[in-house]
Design an enzyme around this catalytic site. Structure first.
Site, PDB file in Angstrom:
ATOM      1  N   ASP A 160      -0.078   6.615  -7.233  1.00 23.72           N
ATOM      2  CA  ASP A 160      -0.535   5.506  -6.385  1.00 23.72           C
ATOM      3  C   ASP A 160      -0.563   4.206  -7.178  1.00 23.72           C
ATOM      4  OD1 ASP A 160      -1.515   4.105  -4.208  1.00 23.72           O
ATOM      5  OD2 ASP A 160      -3.606   4.574  -4.679  1.00 23.72           O
ATOM      6  N   ASP A 197       0.812  -1.213   0.000  1.00 21.41           N
ATOM      7  CA  ASP A 197       0.000   0.000   0.000  1.00 21.41           C
ATOM      8  C   ASP A 197       0.849   1.268   0.000  1.00 21.41           C
ATOM      9  OD1 ASP A 197      -2.061   1.759   0.099  1.00 21.41           O
ATOM     10  OD2 ASP A 197      -2.581   1.397   2.197  1.00 21.41           O
TER      11      ASP A 197
END
Ligand SMILES: *[C@@H]1O[C@H](CO)[C@@H](O)[C@H](O)[C@H]1NC(C)=O
Ligand SMILES: *[C@@H]1O[C@H](CO)[C@@H](O)[C@H](O)[C@H]1NC(C)=O
Length: 442
Positions: free
Chosen positions: A323, A111
């Site tokens: 991301d 993540d």
């Protein structure tokens, strides 16, 4: 005699040199895309188009985590730590690591949008279902709980308290959708390796041993591996071992996932080249996210300047987040409309609407000869020329769509836009670089 001595000495130096070099060069492990055949979530009965739809749907859920005002927890309003939203299986890639001695396998969600590393631990007062066995700290000879007066504990600020047992650091980390993990902050040995790579063990990594975890986590994983820019993230913690706060990844295109896995490298990678384009990382709050500046996007030769109706500055510094856990790319709506107009002019095909309603710009495939124009992302300091697989996806046998959408909240440069690039984050130099690479051959 002298000759023998010096050649031994030479060997000794060569040997120590080799160790240093391999350490400074860092190490790589696989990034397992959540729907690919190597993943425990793989479902062979689901077709490629349905997998894409699910990934796009997860992108829309994930974007909410980037809106701290709207999603901050009510119980700790003073907390400066961002609350991130976890949706089932949030994040698109798993990392296969082991913790403890003897090592226990943990399949953690990679993540780039959070910092803490944590796994579910025995005894569990409240845990979500997980397929891999639970980690038992009592069975590990290298497990050490962290005292509450330590610097690691204070890095969690309001998300840590002092436990009743032996002055231990208790953490409570909540994400925007009220998912949470609570337990002991600990130092443990982590082993990185697995099927294709030589294992590397690193002692004393600070992680959360979660005895109470809940919300919308996925049973195939057993925790989260925070890869953000904050001080407790894996990237920051490995910096001493690999010679810098540097990591990189090369994401294999979704259509090639069945045969090849993507990789993540910690430390300087031999694949990093001077020819890569590089753009500054912009320091913003929270330090977890990787902000860069997008100045414009070109469709062929037509340059469209970045704009955001809620901002006075045209292309504010740090206006977009990189991301790897979001599949789609999100752009401010006005800017996105300009892009749609330019693409409509450039693409000679019939525009159709997406039956799922998720994507805004789709075309009918006619003779299969539709030309997708070159789209270039102009970051401050360098231009990244995107390939059709970075910008469009075939969503049905006779329809292809733009994999960028409008956002009112925050702009995200997602993982499809980054596929087949070697992307390196250098947190010491505060830069990110992109180099076109065939990641299947990497
Ligand atoms: C993780 O690595 C272990 C050890 O190499 C291996 O046995 C296991 O199959 C791997 N799991 C996945 C999901 O790749
Ligand atoms: C537009 O700018 C405002 C003010 O800087 C910011 O809060 C918002 O997130 C931006 N929107 C997008 C989609 O980037």
């Amino acid at each position: 005699m002298a000759a023998i001595f010096s050649s031994r000495l030479l060997l000794f130096f060569l040997f120590t040199e080799l160790i240093n070099v391999s350490f400074a060069a860092g190490f790589s492990i696989d990034l397992i895309q959540r729907d690919c055949p190597l993943s425990p979530l793989y479902d062979p009965s689901v077709n490629h188009f349905d997998r894409l739809h699910s990934a796009f749907r997860r992108s829309f859920s994930r974007i909410h985590r980037y809106n701290p005002q709207k999603y901050s927890t009510l119980d700790s309003p003073s907390s400066s730590i961002i609350q991130s939203t976890i949706i089932p299986g949030s994040g698109e890639y798993f990392m296969n690591i082991s913790i403890g001695t003897p090592p226990v396998e943990v399949l953690g969600i990679a993540d780039t949008g959070s910092d803490l590393i944590w796994t579910q631990c025995k005894p569990c007062t409240q845990c979500f279902m997980q397929d891999p066995p639970l980690f038992d700290p009592k069975k590990s000879s290298t497990y050490r709980s962290i005292p509450c007066d330590s610097s690691s504990c204070s890095k969690l600020s309001s998300q840590a308290t002092c436990g009743s047992v032996e002055n231990s650091c208790q953490y409570s980390y909540s994400y925007g959708d009220r998912s949470f993990t609570r337990g002991n902050l600990a130092a443990e040995t982590m082993t990185f390796g697995g099927t294709h790579h030589h294992p590397v063990s690193i002692p004393s990594i600070v992680l959360g041993c979660g005895h109470e975890n809940g919300g919308t986590f996925d049973e195939s994983g057993s925790g989260l591996i925070g890869l953000g820019g904050g001080s407790l993230s894996l990237v920051s913690q490995l910096s001493k071992s690999v010679g810098g706060k540097v990591f990189s990844y090369c994401l294999v295109p979704l259509s090639d996932q069945s045969l090849h896995t993507s990789k993540i490298t910690f430390g300087n990678s031999p694949s990093a080249k001077k020819s890569a384009i590089s753009t500054p990382l912009v320091a913003k709050d929270p330090e977890t996210f990787y902000y860069v500046t997008l100045e414009a996007i070109s469709v062929g030769e037509k340059r469209l300047h970045y704009k955001n109706s809620s901002s006075k500055v045209a292309a504010e510094k740090g206006n977009i987040i990189l991301d790897s856990g979001t599949t789609l790319t999100f752009l401010p709506s006005g800017f996105f409309e300009d892009l749609v107009t330019a693409l409509e002019e450039a693409i000679n095909a019939e525009r159709v609407s997406d039956p799922s309603g998720m994507l805004s710009l789709c075309f009918k495939v006619d003779d299969g000869d539709e030309q997708i124009p070159t789209i270039t992302a102009h970051f401050s300091g360098g231009d990244v020329v995107l390939q059709p697989l970075n910008t469009f996806a075939k969503m049905e046998d006779d329809m292809f769509c733009l994999t960028m959408v409008a956002s009112e909240e925050v702009a995200i440069f997602g993982n499809m836009a980054q596929m087949n690039f070697f992307v390196e984050y250098d947190l010491d130099k505060e830069t990110v670089s992109f180099m076109p690479t065939e990641c299947t051959k990497h």
